[in-house]
Scaffold this motif. Structure first.
Motif, PDB file in Angstrom:
ATOM      1  N   GLU A 258       1.025  -1.190  -0.081  1.00 37.43           N
ATOM      2  CA  GLU A 258       0.187  -0.172  -0.474  1.00 37.43           C
ATOM      3  C   GLU A 258       0.854   1.529  -0.161  1.00 37.43           C
ATOM      4  O   GLU A 258       0.389   2.391  -1.094  1.00 37.43           O
ATOM      5  CB  GLU A 258      -0.690   0.015   1.134  1.00 37.43           C
ATOM      6  N   ALA A 259       2.192   1.724   0.772  1.00 36.61           N
ATOM      7  CA  ALA A 259       2.707   2.158   0.449  1.00 36.61           C
ATOM      8  C   ALA A 259       3.611   2.762  -0.325  1.00 36.61           C
ATOM      9  O   ALA A 259       3.958   3.661  -0.647  1.00 36.61           O
ATOM     10  CB  ALA A 259       3.996   2.580   2.115  1.00 36.61           C
ATOM     11  N   ALA A 260       4.008   1.710  -0.730  1.00 35.20           N
ATOM     12  CA  ALA A 260       4.945   1.628  -1.950  1.00 35.20           C
ATOM     13  C   ALA A 260       3.268   2.021  -3.707  1.00 35.20           C
ATOM     14  O   ALA A 260       4.136   2.688  -4.592  1.00 35.20           O
ATOM     15  CB  ALA A 260       5.413   1.045  -2.819  1.00 35.20           C
ATOM     16  N   GLY A 261       2.257   1.651  -3.723  1.00 34.53           N
ATOM     17  CA  GLY A 261       1.759   2.166  -4.676  1.00 34.53           C
ATOM     18  C   GLY A 261       1.682   1.043  -5.708  1.00 34.53           C
ATOM     19  O   GLY A 261       1.021   0.794  -6.470  1.00 34.53           O
ATOM     20  N   VAL A 262       1.543  -0.114  -5.130  1.00 43.30           N
ATOM     21  CA  VAL A 262       1.781  -1.122  -5.950  1.00 43.30           C
ATOM     22  C   VAL A 262       1.096  -2.399  -5.060  1.00 43.30           C
ATOM     23  O   VAL A 262       1.683  -3.530  -4.000  1.00 43.30           O
ATOM     24  CB  VAL A 262       3.125  -2.054  -6.286  1.00 43.30           C
ATOM     25  N   ARG A 263      -0.016  -2.690  -4.998  1.00 43.40           N
ATOM     26  CA  ARG A 263      -0.760  -3.460  -3.712  1.00 43.40           C
ATOM     27  C   ARG A 263      -0.851  -5.225  -4.015  1.00 43.40           C
ATOM     28  O   ARG A 263      -1.550  -6.192  -4.307  1.00 43.40           O
ATOM     29  CB  ARG A 263      -2.154  -2.994  -3.771  1.00 43.40           C
ATOM     30  N   LEU A 264       0.225  -5.445  -5.366  1.00 52.44           N
ATOM     31  CA  LEU A 264       0.162  -6.729  -5.192  1.00 52.44           C
ATOM     32  C   LEU A 264      -0.162  -7.412  -4.681  1.00 52.44           C
ATOM     33  O   LEU A 264      -0.178  -8.910  -4.122  1.00 52.44           O
ATOM     34  CB  LEU A 264       1.862  -7.584  -6.055  1.00 52.44           C
ATOM     35  N   PRO A 265       0.362  -7.707  -2.631  1.00 51.93           N
ATOM     36  CA  PRO A 265       0.227  -8.210  -1.822  1.00 51.93           C
ATOM     37  C   PRO A 265      -1.031  -8.617  -1.082  1.00 51.93           C
ATOM     38  O   PRO A 265      -1.389  -9.497  -0.314  1.00 51.93           O
ATOM     39  CB  PRO A 265       0.880  -7.237  -0.466  1.00 51.93           C
ATOM     40  N   HIS A 266      -1.993  -8.126  -1.525  1.00 50.22           N
ATOM     41  CA  HIS A 266      -3.224  -7.857  -1.781  1.00 50.22           C
ATOM     42  C   HIS A 266      -4.065  -9.365  -1.811  1.00 50.22           C
ATOM     43  O   HIS A 266      -4.439  -9.608  -1.882  1.00 50.22           O
ATOM     44  CB  HIS A 266      -3.701  -6.991  -1.442  1.00 50.22           C
ATOM     45  N   VAL A 267      -3.349  -9.440  -3.623  1.00 54.75           N
ATOM     46  CA  VAL A 267      -3.417 -10.340  -3.710  1.00 54.75           C
ATOM     47  C   VAL A 267      -2.971 -11.837  -3.357  1.00 54.75           C
ATOM     48  O   VAL A 267      -3.665 -12.793  -3.244  1.00 54.75           O
ATOM     49  CB  VAL A 267      -3.452 -10.336  -5.457  1.00 54.75           C
ATOM     50  N   PHE A 268      -1.899 -11.843  -2.911  1.00 53.35           N
ATOM     51  CA  PHE A 268      -1.338 -13.181  -2.156  1.00 53.35           C
ATOM     52  C   PHE A 268      -2.008 -13.377  -1.225  1.00 53.35           C
ATOM     53  O   PHE A 268      -2.683 -14.763  -0.933  1.00 53.35           O
ATOM     54  CB  PHE A 268       0.096 -13.127  -1.811  1.00 53.35           C
ATOM     55  N   HIS A 269      -2.464 -12.209  -0.409  1.00 54.91           N
ATOM     56  CA  HIS A 269      -3.016 -12.632   0.871  1.00 54.91           C
ATOM     57  C   HIS A 269      -4.932 -12.922   0.399  1.00 54.91           C
ATOM     58  O   HIS A 269      -5.187 -13.882   1.340  1.00 54.91           O
ATOM     59  CB  HIS A 269      -3.228 -11.094   2.059  1.00 54.91           C
ATOM     60  N   ALA A 270      -5.437 -12.919  -0.952  1.00 49.04           N
ATOM     61  CA  ALA A 270      -6.408 -13.031  -0.187  1.00 49.04           C
ATOM     62  C   ALA A 270      -6.759 -14.032  -0.716  1.00 49.04           C
ATOM     63  O   ALA A 270      -7.158 -14.616  -0.457  1.00 49.04           O
ATOM     64  CB  ALA A 270      -7.341 -12.538  -1.711  1.00 49.04           C
TER      65      ALA A 270
END
Length: 354
Positions: A258-270
Motif C-alpha cells: 500500500e505504501a509503495a502504490g503497488v498492491r500485489l501483496p493484497h492478491v496473495f493475502h486474498a
C-alpha cells in the motif's frame, strides 16, 4: 577434314555443358552468399528486437495501466519475437514476460467462464452452468501451458531456482523479471490444479518458488516476495517454518504494498484467505485494497502491476457477489458487499427542542 569436323562437333557439345555447369556453380555461390547475408540480417534483427523489447517495450508497458492492451500485445507478438530464437540466442528473458502476460490472458477468460457458470447455477440453469465449467477448465489448461513455458524460460536463463544460489542481477529489470518468472511458476501450478488436467507442472513448484524468493529484496519489491512466500506457507501443510506466522507476514506485506502504490501483496493475502476458507478475511482484504486505491495513487513506474493486482481483487470480489446475488460487484462499489449493514444515521429528537 573429318577429324576437324568431329573436333568442332565435340567442342560444340561440351561447351554448353561447361557453361551450364559454370552457371549452376555461380548460382550456387551467389545463393549461398545470399543465405549467409540473410542469416546475418535475421540475427542482427533478432538481437535488436530482443534488446529493444527488454529495454523499452517492457518498461513502457509497465508504466501503463491498460491491461487489455498488454494482453493483446503479448498474444499477438509472442510468436514473432520468440521466432528469433531460430536465428540467434533464445530470448529467454523476454519469454518470461510474454508468457506470463499471455497466461494471464487465458486465465482472465477462465475467470469469466467461471462467473458465467456461477450465474447460471444461481439461475438454476444446469446445462449452461456445466458448459461454462468445461470452458473454464479448457481456459485454465491453456493458461497453465503458457505459464509453464514462462517458467521453463526463466529456469533456462537464471538456472534452477531454490537451490541456495542466487543469480547476479545486472539491474532492476533483471531482478523484476526473475520475480515475474517465479510468479509464472506458481501460476502454472495453480492453473493446472484449476484445469483438473495434467499439464506436466511439478507439484513441488510452490516450495521451490518460496525458497527462491529469498533472492529478492522484500522492501524493494513492495513486500511481494514475502507475501508470495507466506502464501505458499499458508497453502502447503507443514511448509511454514517454526516461529513464523504466514498471516502476520501477509499483514506486513500488505502495508508495504500500500505504501509503495503497488498492491500485489493484497492478491496473495486474498488467495491465502480463500484457501483457508475464511470469507470474512477475504472481504477484509478487498476492503483494504479499495480503501488504499482511494488514498494512495499507483506507483508511476509500476502502474501495470498495480492494475493487475486490482483486476485480480475485482475478480475475487465478483466471484463472491455472483455466488450470493447472481451478479458481479456493482460499478464503483468495490469494497462493499451485498450483506453490509447500512450505516446508522444519527437522528435528533425534535421533542427536546420544543
Amino acid at each position: 577434314m573429318t577429324d576437324s569436323l568431329t573436333h568442332s562437333l565435340e567442342r560444340s557439345l561440351v561447351w554448353p555443358r561447361l557453361k551450364g555447369w559454370g552457371a549452376a556453380l555461380m548460382a550456387g555461390v551467389l545463393l549461398s552468399g545470399c543465405g549467409a547475408v540473410n542469416n546475418m540480417l535475421y540475427k542482427t534483427t533478432g538481437d535488436v528486437m530482443q534488446g529493444f523489447s527488454r529495454d523499452h517495450t517492457v518498461p513502457y508497458l509497465l508504466e501503463s495501466s491498460d491491461l487489455a492492451m498488454g494482453c493483446a500485445m503479448s498474444e499477438a507478438t509472442a510468436p514473432l519475437l520468440m521466432s528469433f530464437g531460430r536465428v540467434t540466442s533464445e530470448p529467454d528473458q523476454l519469454a518470461v514476460m510474454l508468457y506470463l502476460s499471455a497466461g494471464g490472458c487465458a486465465e482472465e477468460k477462465a475467470r469469466e467462464f467461471e462467473l458465467d457458470g456461477l450465474a447460471a447455477m444461481h439461475a438454476m440453469n444446469a446445462n449452461e452452468a456445466e458448459d461454462a465449467l468445461i470452458r473454464q477448465k479448457r481456459a485454465y489448461a491453456l493458461a497453465s501451458e503458457r505459464y509453464f513455458k514462462g517458467w521453463k524460460h526463466h529456469n533456462a536463463y537464471y538456472g534452477a531456482p531454490g537451490t541456495g544460489e542466487c543469480p547476479d542481477f545486472s539491474d532492476d529489470k533483471d531482478e523484476f523479471i526473475y520475480m515475474a518468472g517465479l510468479l509464472s511458476g506458481l501460476q502454472a501450478l495453480n492453473a493446472q490444479i484449476q484445469s483438473t488436467s495434467s499439464i506436466g507442472v511439478p507439484a513441488n513448484v510452490g516450495s521451490i518458488v518460496a525458497r527462491a524468493t529469498e533472492c529478492l529484496e522484500n522492501e524493494k519489491w513492495w513486500g511481494a516476495p514475502m507475501a508470495l512466500r507466506a502464501t505458499v506457507w499458508a497453502m502447503i501443510p507443514g511448509a511454514e517454518p517454526e516461529g513464523e506466522n504466514a498471516f502476520e507476514r501477509l499483514d506486513i506485506a500488505d502495508e508495504q504494498g500500500e505504501a509503495a502504490g503497488v498492491r500485489l501483496p493484497h492478491v496473495f493475502h486474498a488467495i491465502a484467505a480463500i484457501n483457508k476458507g475464511d470469507q470474512d478475511l477475504v472481504k477484509q482484504v478487498i476492503r483494504e485494497h479499495a480503501r488504499s486505491l482511494e488514498q494512495t495513487p499507483a506507483n508511476a513506474d509500476w502502474r501495470f502491476v498495480d492494475a493487475m493486482a486490482t483486476n485480480m481483487i475485482v475478480a475475487i470480489s465478483d466471484r463472491l457477489w455472483v455466488e450470493n446475488t447472481g451478479h458481479r460487484t456493482p460499478l464503483g462499489q468495490l469494497g462493499s458487499f451485498w450483506d453490509d449493514q447500512p450505516e446508522e444515521v444519527e437522528t435528533m429528537n425534535l421533542d427536546d427542542l420544543l
